[in-house]
Design an enzyme around this catalytic site. Structure first.
Site, PDB file in Angstrom:
ATOM      1  CG  PHE A 265      38.098  42.993  39.670  1.00 34.04           C
ATOM      2  CD1 PHE A 265      37.298  42.387  40.623  1.00 34.04           C
ATOM      3  CD2 PHE A 265      38.574  42.224  38.625  1.00 34.04           C
ATOM      4  CE1 PHE A 265      36.983  41.036  40.535  1.00 34.04           C
ATOM      5  CE2 PHE A 265      38.269  40.875  38.526  1.00 34.04           C
ATOM      6  CZ  PHE A 265      37.469  40.282  39.491  1.00 34.04           C
TER       7      PHE A 265
ATOM      8  CE1 TYR B 279      32.007  36.602  35.593  1.00 33.20           C
ATOM      9  CE2 TYR B 279      32.410  36.786  33.238  1.00 33.20           C
ATOM     10  CZ  TYR B 279      32.843  36.922  34.536  1.00 33.20           C
ATOM     11  OH  TYR B 279      34.106  37.376  34.783  1.00 33.20           O
ATOM     12  CE  LYS B 280      32.099  39.278  38.143  1.00 36.93           C
ATOM     13  NZ  LYS B 280      33.181  40.272  38.099  1.00 36.93           N
TER      14      LYS B 280
ATOM     15  CG  ASP C  14      34.648  46.774  35.379  1.00 40.97           C
ATOM     16  OD1 ASP C  14      33.512  46.259  35.351  1.00 40.97           O
ATOM     17  OD2 ASP C  14      35.700  46.120  35.235  1.00 40.97           O
TER      18      ASP C  14
ATOM     19  NE  ARG D 150      33.104  38.311  47.120  1.00 39.64           N
ATOM     20  CZ  ARG D 150      33.096  38.454  45.809  1.00 39.64           C
ATOM     21  NH1 ARG D 150      33.296  39.649  45.276  1.00 39.64           N
ATOM     22  NH2 ARG D 150      32.871  37.432  45.015  1.00 39.64           N
TER      23      ARG D 150
END
Ligand SMILES: *Cc1c(COP(=O)(O)O)cnc(C)c1O
Length: 396
Positions: free
Chosen positions: A127, A223-224, A198, A370
């Site tokens: 990321f 928040y995912k 992560d 995605r």
């Protein structure tokens, strides 16, 4: 492959162990939300909790709220809830700050307690935000720390005795590839290196077993798939064996042994609270606390299983109905995250049209489509309807 019908997917939804969970979320009418890998949907419990924490706790108790409503203890309490979902023990996780800042804390801590070596090994496709933090740490080190970025296939071979830390994202945001955390952590340990994982794209959607793998540090977003709300707090995991050996690079008064003595000298508290820096964001932590209620009693193995089945269905349907799209994630469910990825030269145009028709998913440059699959609130019918929408667009 036998034709998959609407009746068939509805039958899959009828026997889904999480079929009742969707009701615990507030999802807008007419939308199929396949972006929970970027921003999780709103659990109904969060709305009530935010109201309570503002109107009652803050509004009525004012400063007394720190004691009266347990605000000081909230980061640890919420961390303990996350611990169960990621294979950590109570007292090994705390909710605080953003993932990026927690990564900085984890790396600087791992450099302290790990072997006296200078190289951090990571993956080229990691990321971007994580790569920026790693590079900044190298820059600030005055040449002592170097970052080695290799291709995923070369990670194992690169775990030499120069490597201080193996720092990876468990589930890749773009390719949907899930690393074999157990195997990589074992190899890193054999090489004498620390591991930092992560979990931003895996916690809440896939089973994670940090202690089972022997991981040293982990971080992740709230928040995912944990649904803690936009910009909500992240979290950090530090294996119990390291916690009291760390002198935090971001020493903060909330990690002091007696913060309210206001001593001029820093004396760190024992345990995971040492990772705290400044005053916790209570509203955000309360939102995440309430959001995690949807995971009460939920078996993460079963969540991971459903993630796999949603993805399998998506891939099967796309290959039958939209042959224009090229599969760009692992076909094998255990090698994937809870998202499926395809490529198509005009992906940006297609995805804009998909969103216009009420299927919320996203595009990543240059040609990546995605589709995030949240096992607690996405149904098999969602997948069916999403692919039907794609088919209509391609047929135009
Ligand atoms: C989402 C995500 C982040 C975002 O970090 P913030 O500090 O919350 O902006 C970082 N790393 C990974 C792997 C992510 O998926």
């Amino acid at each position: 492959m036998k034709k998959i019908t609407l009746e068939k997917v509805r039958e899959m939804d009828r026997i889904d162990p999480f079929r009742g969970k969707r009701e615990e979320f507030l999802l807008p009418e007419g939308i199929i939300y396949l972006d929970g890998n970027s921003l999780g949907a709103l659990p109904k419990a969060v709305r009530l909790r935010i109201r309570d924490v503002t109107e009652n706790e803050w509004g009525q108790s004012l400063i007394a709220g720190w004691d009266k409503h347990g605000w000081v203890a909230l980061p640890g309490k919420v961390g303990d809830k996350i611990a169960r979902l990621i294979g950590a023990k109570q007292g090994e996780v705390v909710v605080t700050e953003s993932t990026s800042i927690n990564l900085f804390k984890a790396v600087t801590a791992a450099l302290q307690v790990g072997p006296k070596r200078g190289t951090i090994l990571t993956e080229k496709g990691n990321f971007p935000a994580d790569l920026y933090v790693l590079d900044a740490i190298a820059r600030e080190s005055g040449g002592k720390v170097k970052i080695k970025r290799v291709r995923r296939e070369d990670l194992i071979a690169s775990l030499t005795d120069e490597i201080a830390i193996l720092c990876l994202t468990h589930a890749n945001y773009k390719t949907s590839v899930r690393h074999d955390m157990a195997a990589l952590t074992r190899r890193a340990r054999e090489a004498g290196a620390m591991t930092i994982w992560d979990l931003s794209h895996s916690a809440g959607a896939l089973p994670v077993d940090l202690n089972g793998c022997g991981a040293d540090f982990a971080i992740g977003c709230g928040y995912k798939f944990l649904n803690g709300g936009p910009g909500g707090s992240g979290y950090i995991f530090v294996a119990a064996r390291h916690q009291n050996k760390i002198l935090p690079a971001l020493a903060g008064w909330m990690g002091h042994v007696r913060p309210f003595d206001f001593s001029s000298d820093y004396q760190p508290v024992s345990g995971i609270a040492r990772q705290l820096t400044g005053t916790p964001f209570v509203i955000g932590a309360a939102a995440l606390d309430a959001a995690l209620e949807v995971f009460d009693g939920v078996d993460m193995e079963a969540v991971g299983e459903k993630a796999g089945k949603l993805g399998d269905l998506f891939i099967g349907l796309v290959e039958a109905e939209c042959p224009e799209m090229k599969l760009a994630c692992p076909r094998e469910a255990t090698g994937r995250t809870s998202q499926v990825t395809f490529t198509y030269p005009e992906a940006q145009k297609i995805m804009a049209e998909v969103v216009k028709r009420g299927v919320v998913a996203d595009f990543r440059p240059p040609d990546v489509m995605r589709f995030g699959l949240a096992p607690l609130y996405n149904s098999y019918e969602d997948v069916y309807r999403a692919v039907l929408t794609l088919k209509e667009i391609f047929k135009q």
